[in-house]
Design a protein around this motif. Structure first.
Motif, PDB file in Angstrom:
ATOM      1  N   GLU A   1       0.866  -1.182   0.000  1.00  0.00           N
ATOM      2  CA  GLU A   1       0.000   0.000   0.000  1.00  0.00           C
ATOM      3  C   GLU A   1       0.889   1.213   0.000  1.00  0.00           C
ATOM      4  OE1 GLU A   1      -2.815   0.050   3.155  1.00  0.00           O
ATOM      5  OE2 GLU A   1      -3.810  -1.758   2.414  1.00  0.00           O
ATOM      6  N   THR A   2       0.416   2.255  -0.655  1.00  0.00           N
ATOM      7  CA  THR A   2       1.278   3.421  -0.745  1.00  0.00           C
ATOM      8  C   THR A   2       0.490   4.699  -0.568  1.00  0.00           C
ATOM      9  OG1 THR A   2       2.882   4.552  -2.120  1.00  0.00           O
ATOM     10  CG2 THR A   2       1.063   3.521  -3.261  1.00  0.00           C
ATOM     11  N   ALA A   3       1.188   5.723  -0.139  1.00  0.00           N
ATOM     12  CA  ALA A   3       0.563   7.033   0.019  1.00  0.00           C
ATOM     13  C   ALA A   3       1.639   8.089  -0.142  1.00  0.00           C
ATOM     14  CB  ALA A   3      -0.051   7.147   1.411  1.00  0.00           C
TER      15      ALA A   3
ATOM     16  N   GLY B   1      13.421   6.751  -6.490  1.00  0.00           N
ATOM     17  CA  GLY B   1      14.200   7.588  -7.389  1.00  0.00           C
ATOM     18  C   GLY B   1      14.261   9.051  -7.000  1.00  0.00           C
ATOM     19  N   GLY B   2      14.973   9.802  -7.855  1.00  0.00           N
ATOM     20  CA  GLY B   2      15.125  11.235  -7.655  1.00  0.00           C
ATOM     21  C   GLY B   2      15.649  11.882  -8.918  1.00  0.00           C
ATOM     22  N   HIS B   3      16.141  13.079  -8.792  1.00  0.00           N
ATOM     23  CA  HIS B   3      16.815  13.868  -9.823  1.00  0.00           C
ATOM     24  C   HIS B   3      15.869  14.583 -10.785  1.00  0.00           C
ATOM     25  CE1 HIS B   3      20.136  15.351 -12.155  1.00  0.00           C
ATOM     26  NE2 HIS B   3      19.710  14.772 -13.259  1.00  0.00           N
ATOM     27  N   THR B   4      14.837  13.887 -11.300  1.00  0.00           N
ATOM     28  CA  THR B   4      13.976  14.527 -12.297  1.00  0.00           C
ATOM     29  C   THR B   4      12.758  15.220 -11.661  1.00  0.00           C
ATOM     30  OG1 THR B   4      13.252  12.253 -12.741  1.00  0.00           O
ATOM     31  CG2 THR B   4      14.612  13.293 -14.395  1.00  0.00           C
ATOM     32  N   HIS B   5      12.686  15.205 -10.333  1.00  0.00           N
ATOM     33  CA  HIS B   5      11.670  15.954  -9.589  1.00  0.00           C
ATOM     34  C   HIS B   5      10.235  15.597  -9.982  1.00  0.00           C
ATOM     35  CE1 HIS B   5      14.659  19.465  -8.517  1.00  0.00           C
ATOM     36  NE2 HIS B   5      15.192  18.261  -8.358  1.00  0.00           N
ATOM     37  N   ASN B   6       9.993  14.351 -10.330  1.00  0.00           N
ATOM     38  CA  ASN B   6       8.640  13.942 -10.720  1.00  0.00           C
ATOM     39  C   ASN B   6       7.729  13.800  -9.502  1.00  0.00           C
ATOM     40  OD1 ASN B   6      10.667  12.665 -12.689  1.00  0.00           O
ATOM     41  ND2 ASN B   6       8.751  12.592 -13.811  1.00  0.00           N
ATOM     42  N   PHE B   7       6.589  14.462  -9.581  1.00  0.00           N
ATOM     43  CA  PHE B   7       5.539  14.214  -8.592  1.00  0.00           C
ATOM     44  C   PHE B   7       4.668  13.093  -9.173  1.00  0.00           C
ATOM     45  CE2 PHE B   7       6.705  18.544  -7.424  1.00  0.00           C
ATOM     46  CZ  PHE B   7       6.659  18.499  -6.042  1.00  0.00           C
ATOM     47  N   LEU B   8       5.083  11.868  -8.989  1.00  0.00           N
ATOM     48  CA  LEU B   8       4.326  10.750  -9.551  1.00  0.00           C
ATOM     49  C   LEU B   8       3.011  10.617  -8.782  1.00  0.00           C
ATOM     50  CD1 LEU B   8       6.995   7.941 -10.142  1.00  0.00           C
ATOM     51  CD2 LEU B   8       6.102   9.599 -11.774  1.00  0.00           C
ATOM     52  N   GLU B   9       1.934  10.574  -9.527  1.00  0.00           N
ATOM     53  CA  GLU B   9       0.622  10.476  -8.899  1.00  0.00           C
ATOM     54  C   GLU B   9       0.546   9.219  -8.035  1.00  0.00           C
ATOM     55  OE1 GLU B   9      -3.662  10.534 -10.756  1.00  0.00           O
ATOM     56  OE2 GLU B   9      -2.325  12.045 -11.625  1.00  0.00           O
ATOM     57  N   LYS B  10       1.066   8.123  -8.618  1.00  0.00           N
ATOM     58  CA  LYS B  10       1.245   6.917  -7.828  1.00  0.00           C
ATOM     59  C   LYS B  10       2.471   6.186  -8.364  1.00  0.00           C
ATOM     60  CE  LYS B  10      -1.968   4.110 -10.465  1.00  0.00           C
ATOM     61  NZ  LYS B  10      -3.085   3.197 -10.420  1.00  0.00           N
ATOM     62  N   PRO B  11       3.025   5.281  -7.578  1.00  0.00           N
ATOM     63  CA  PRO B  11       4.223   4.593  -8.044  1.00  0.00           C
ATOM     64  C   PRO B  11       3.955   3.831  -9.345  1.00  0.00           C
ATOM     65  CG  PRO B  11       3.861   4.195  -5.716  1.00  0.00           C
ATOM     66  CD  PRO B  11       2.633   4.877  -6.228  1.00  0.00           C
ATOM     67  N   ALA B  12       4.985   3.705 -10.154  1.00  0.00           N
ATOM     68  CA  ALA B  12       4.877   2.956 -11.403  1.00  0.00           C
ATOM     69  C   ALA B  12       5.291   1.515 -11.146  1.00  0.00           C
ATOM     70  CB  ALA B  12       5.784   3.571 -12.450  1.00  0.00           C
ATOM     71  N   ILE B  13       4.740   0.607 -11.945  1.00  0.00           N
ATOM     72  CA  ILE B  13       5.193  -0.777 -11.876  1.00  0.00           C
ATOM     73  C   ILE B  13       5.744  -1.157 -13.239  1.00  0.00           C
ATOM     74  CG2 ILE B  13       4.546  -3.183 -11.483  1.00  0.00           C
ATOM     75  CD1 ILE B  13       2.529  -2.282  -9.498  1.00  0.00           C
ATOM     76  N   GLN B  14       6.983  -1.633 -13.242  1.00  0.00           N
ATOM     77  CA  GLN B  14       7.658  -1.997 -14.477  1.00  0.00           C
ATOM     78  C   GLN B  14       8.142  -3.447 -14.337  1.00  0.00           C
ATOM     79  OE1 GLN B  14       8.587  -0.298 -17.514  1.00  0.00           O
ATOM     80  NE2 GLN B  14       9.308  -2.364 -17.947  1.00  0.00           N
ATOM     81  N   SER B  15       7.922  -4.250 -15.382  1.00  0.00           N
ATOM     82  CA  SER B  15       8.418  -5.627 -15.329  1.00  0.00           C
ATOM     83  C   SER B  15       9.926  -5.645 -15.503  1.00  0.00           C
ATOM     84  CB  SER B  15       7.798  -6.452 -16.456  1.00  0.00           C
ATOM     85  OG  SER B  15       6.423  -6.563 -16.233  1.00  0.00           O
ATOM     86  N   ASN B  16      10.580  -6.462 -14.707  1.00  0.00           N
ATOM     87  CA  ASN B  16      12.031  -6.566 -14.848  1.00  0.00           C
ATOM     88  C   ASN B  16      12.375  -7.571 -15.941  1.00  0.00           C
ATOM     89  OD1 ASN B  16      11.989  -9.153 -13.756  1.00  0.00           O
ATOM     90  ND2 ASN B  16      13.007  -8.585 -11.839  1.00  0.00           N
ATOM     91  N   ILE B  17      13.651  -7.891 -16.061  1.00  0.00           N
ATOM     92  CA  ILE B  17      14.131  -8.731 -17.152  1.00  0.00           C
ATOM     93  C   ILE B  17      13.492 -10.137 -17.115  1.00  0.00           C
ATOM     94  CG2 ILE B  17      16.204  -9.664 -15.982  1.00  0.00           C
ATOM     95  CD1 ILE B  17      17.738  -8.823 -18.589  1.00  0.00           C
ATOM     96  N   ASP B  18      13.051 -10.557 -15.925  1.00  0.00           N
ATOM     97  CA  ASP B  18      12.397 -11.866 -15.779  1.00  0.00           C
ATOM     98  C   ASP B  18      10.871 -11.764 -15.780  1.00  0.00           C
ATOM     99  OD1 ASP B  18      14.879 -13.086 -15.474  1.00  0.00           O
ATOM    100  OD2 ASP B  18      14.886 -12.698 -13.312  1.00  0.00           O
TER     101      ASP B  18
END
Lengths: 251, 302
Positions: A30-32, B245-262
């Motif tokens: 869960e995240t916020a 993460g950091g550096h690009t100052h993104n206000f991500l609305e919610k975290p992203a999910i990305q599939s890894n190499i597997d």
């Protein structure tokens, strides 16, 4: 006795196997994002810790640097804040690099960190907020191809602040019809440019400037601007805000 | 009877009773881990002033401290991490060279921070001088560091044990060439973050058997060009569960999910800049056999 040893041995063996077999599964996430706004309370002990630092800064930062008749706003491609800032760099640069030819000054857009300076009294703190980075002012002589490359990069970025003698047209992320002092750059081979050392050192994708020799004033741009405004204030002059469009946009 | 005596008196006889007895009927054990994180705070010790547009009035170290304390009071297992650029952005840094920033992070009990490009703005010497006040390390595995002091305080990873959960934290930083003047970085050299992070992540997961591997990144969230970003790092590696993460100052609305190499999910997050947001994850772990998890849900971020 032997039996007991054997039994406990088996028991231990099983336990060991078992504990190895088990893993921690990440079952749920869960995240916020917790926004720290005015409804959040501030810890008193931490406030007390910050307080002596803040007092010193407030004294320094509240020193006045003259009056602004109009609010300065940052924007792309042109803005009154960008024009004002780049013109100050050019003026101050001419004073710092005396007897050296200078064509224009520019500032990378990302180096300016305030969206606006309100009309009224400018304070030292505004300039710190605007230019927090310890960039120094440099003077560099570049050829026409490099100038074109530099302006194309600015154009691709939507336009950076440039001082009055320079103008161009922004079309499809390219700079065309480039003029210095109302003269096409085709007429000349080299140009004398004032810029932050950050850019001269290849920052913001300006890697092509890195190998070019430059004179470094070793003065922070922030301090240069503060000193320039202080001098004007002493003479009772307010800093000029020029609103001419230096970058034309062609769709 | 005070609490100390109570504990003393009960442990001797109580220990055997409270030892978990392994059994096939054992109910799965659930543990909650709370992760708090910041990035690009940029010396924003005070809330943003009134003329800061959307940011006006937001942030502030004293509020952040208070919030962290409240969460620490409520939750048993809390870790606090930063993804770099602690420094530069207000006169607090220009006047006091990062002294107060680190002092406050130490009060907040950060567990680790990675190195952002602006953390070099006072030079490698300046960074080391300020970090001497800190008991948390800097975490980075893709810089070759020649500066002796910086080398001493920078670790490629840190393992944090919180209750039954073992957390491996590694860190990666951005190319410094062109971002930081050469004289400030004292010959610190950038190496490919994917190549540098992979063996460390695998070591943490496979050798150290960490239950969770977190990568603190100052690479930036996403680029239009080939530059390595958090998204690229996530899909090019394995054994990383979470990228903060950091550096690009993104206000991500919610975290992203990305599939890894597997094809396994990696959570990526970033919380803008200036300390106006603090990121929070509440992760639920279930102790169970491999491939068996009663509470596991497809990783949805809600």
């Amino acid at each position: 006795m032997k039996k007991i040893w054997l039994l406990s041995g088996i028991f231990l063996f099983l336990t060991a196997c078992k504990s190895k077999q088990y893993v921690q599964h990440l079952a749920k996430a869960e995240t916020a994002h917790i926004k720290l706004d005015t409804t959040a309370t501030a810890d008193a002990a931490i406030e007390a810790m910050i307080s002596p630092y803040r007092t010193t800064l407030q004294r320094e930062m509240s020193l006045p640097l003259g009056e602004l008749a109009t609010t300065l706003k940052k924007g792309k491609p042109n803005s009154n804040l960008g024009n004002w800032f780049a013109d100050i760099l050019e003026e101050a640069g001419r004073f710092i690099f005396q007897n050296k030819p200078i064509d224009f000054a520019f500032q990378n857009y990302g180096g300016l960190r305030l969206n606006a300076i309100d009309k009224g009294t400018i304070k030292v703190g505004d300039i710190y907020s605007l230019m927090p980075f310890d960039n120094t002012l440099c003077l560099m002589t570049i050829d026409r191809a490099t100038l074109q490359q530099l302006l194309n990069l600015m154009a691709a970025n939507g336009g950076w602040p440039i001082s009055k003698p320079l103008s161009y047209t922004l079309q499809e992320e390219q700079a065309i019809d480039i003029q210095v002092n109302k003269m096409s750059i085709a007429e000349r081979d080299s140009f004398h440019v004032l810029l932050p050392d950050y850019i001269a050192n290849g920052g913001d994708d300006c890697f092509f400037l890195k190998a070019i020799p430059r004179h470094n004033s070793h003065l922070y741009i922030r301090d240069i601007v503060i000193e320039y405004l202080t001098k004007l204030q002493e003479q009772g002059i307010s800093s000029p805000v020029d609103t001419t469009r230096r970058i034309l946009v062609k769709k | 009877m005070n609490r100390r005596n109570f504990i003393k008196n009960t442990t001797a006889s109580g220990i055997a009773l409270w030892m978990p007895i392994p059994s096939i009927f054992e109910k799965e054990q659930l543990t909650k881990l709370t992760i708090l994180h910041t990035n690009d705070v940029h010396s924003r010790i005070d809330p943003f002033p009134a003329n800061s547009g959307r940011m006006a009035g937001l942030g502030g170290a004293a509020r952040r401290y208070q919030l962290i304390q409240e969460i620490r009071d409520q939750e048993e297992q809390v870790i606090l991490l930063d993804s770099g650029d602690m420094f530069q952005g207000t006169p607090y840094f220009n006047y006091f060279q990062g002294e107060l920033e680190i002092k406050l992070m130490e009060q907040m009990k950060y567990d680790a921070a990675t190195i952002g490009n602006h953390d070099f703005d006072g030079g490698a010497d300046g960074l080391v001088k300020q970090m001497r006040q800190a008991s948390f390390p800097l975490i980075n595995c893709n810089y070759t560091i020649e500066h002796e002091g910086l080398h001493q305080i920078t670790k490629p990873y840190r393992i944090i044990q919180k209750g039954p959960i073992k957390i491996g934290v590694l860190g990666v930083g951005i190319e410094l060439d062109g971002l930081v003047p050469e004289k400030l970085i004292a010959n610190t050299r950038y190496n490919d973050p994917i190549k540098a992070a992979q063996p460390v992540a695998t070591f943490l997961k496979e050798e150290e058997k960490c239950d969770l591997v977190i990568c603190l990144s100052h690479l930036g969230y996403q680029y239009r060009n080939e530059k390595v970003s958090d998204l690229v790092l996530a899909k090019s590696t394995r054994d990383i569960d979470l990228i903060l993460g950091g550096h690009t100052h993104n206000f991500l609305e919610k975290p992203a999910i990305q599939s890894n190499i597997d094809g396994q999910p990696v959570i990526i997050n970033q919380v803008g800049w200036g300390g106006v947001w603090m990121g929070r994850f509440d992760l639920l772990f279930e102790k169970n056999k491999p491939g068996r998890c009663l509470n596991c849900q497809p990783l949805l971020i809600g």
